[in-house]
Design an enzyme around this catalytic site. Structure first.
Site, PDB file in Angstrom:
ATOM      1  CD  GLU A   1      -3.098   0.776   0.218  1.00  0.00           C
ATOM      2  OE1 GLU A   1      -3.840   1.721  -0.117  1.00  0.00           O
ATOM      3  OE2 GLU A   1      -3.238  -0.384  -0.233  1.00  0.00           O
TER       4      GLU A   1
ATOM      5  CG  ASP B   1      -3.817   1.522   5.285  1.00  0.00           C
ATOM      6  OD1 ASP B   1      -3.215   1.543   4.199  1.00  0.00           O
ATOM      7  OD2 ASP B   1      -3.367   2.018   6.324  1.00  0.00           O
TER       8      ASP B   1
END
Length: 216
Positions: A17, A201
């Protein structure tokens, strides 16, 4: 980071990420110095995508910033370039087969053909997570959200594009380009956000939960 990732057993999928950065050399190193080829999946937003293509001299690198909702054709061009240049192919030893792009108005899940599955549910789940997480509700509350995604768009600003119109009954749109599949969905945007920390996230994690990283 490369050494640590290399120690992970190869049968365990790895998701990276990305986050906001200001050092183009550092971003270029992540792309070119064996980080991208070691991960199976990447998650990023519009700022990170634009900074990435500027750092690595990709398509639309001359674009200084987005104006309003990011143009779907431009986003699609950059995502396509990432998988074609750095993703898994028969000739390239890379594990990268999946990118989950998320911006306020819409999400796009991009995958290399033959890798992964359940993309419709995965991209829809990520969009749903955006609405519920931001509004701090268990499910989508239609009184608290609105639609900001373009109702019509083109799939590329470089190649001969297809023009797509959204169908409310089938909000996940699919198109294909030289061995790469795109799944697009609008997001029901929270009018008065309550929780935004870690939203990227949460979106990527929810998408991964519904994804089949390897063919079943």
């Amino acid at each position: 980071a490369v050494a640590s990732i290399s120690d992970i057993p190869t049968d365990i999928p790895i998701h990276l990420e990305l986050a906001s950065m200001t050092d183009q050399d550092f971003m270029s190193n992540i792309v070119h110095q064996q980080v991208f080829p070691l991960v199976n999946s990447i998650g990023l937003n519009e700022q990170e995508l634009l900074f990435l293509t500027q750092s690595a001299s990709g398509p639309h690198a001359s674009l200084a910033s987005w104006s309003g909702v990011p143009d779907v054709g431009i986003v699609s061009d950059i995502l396509f370039w990432l998988l074609k240049e750095h993703g898994k192919t028969a000739e390239r030893a890379s594990d990268l087969t999946r990118i989950h792009f998320h911006t306020l108005a819409y999400h796009i899940l991009v995958t290399v053909d033959g890798h992964g599955g359940n993309q419709v549910a995965a991209v829809a789940a990520g969009a749903r997570a955006a609405g519920t997480q931001a509004c701090a509700t268990e499910t989508i509350d239609t009184t608290k959200v609105f639609l900001k995604a373009p109702l019509e768009f083109v799939t590329s600003q470089i190649e001969a594009p297809a023009k797509i119109s959204l169908n409310p009954d089938e909000p996940v749109v699919h198109w294909h380009r030289e061995g790469v599949s795109f799944h697009f969905t609008p997001v029901l945007v929270c009018k008065d956000p309550v929780r935004t920390v870690g939203l990227g996230d949460a979106i990527s994690a929810e998408g991964l939960l519904y994804s089949e990283v390897y063919p079943q």
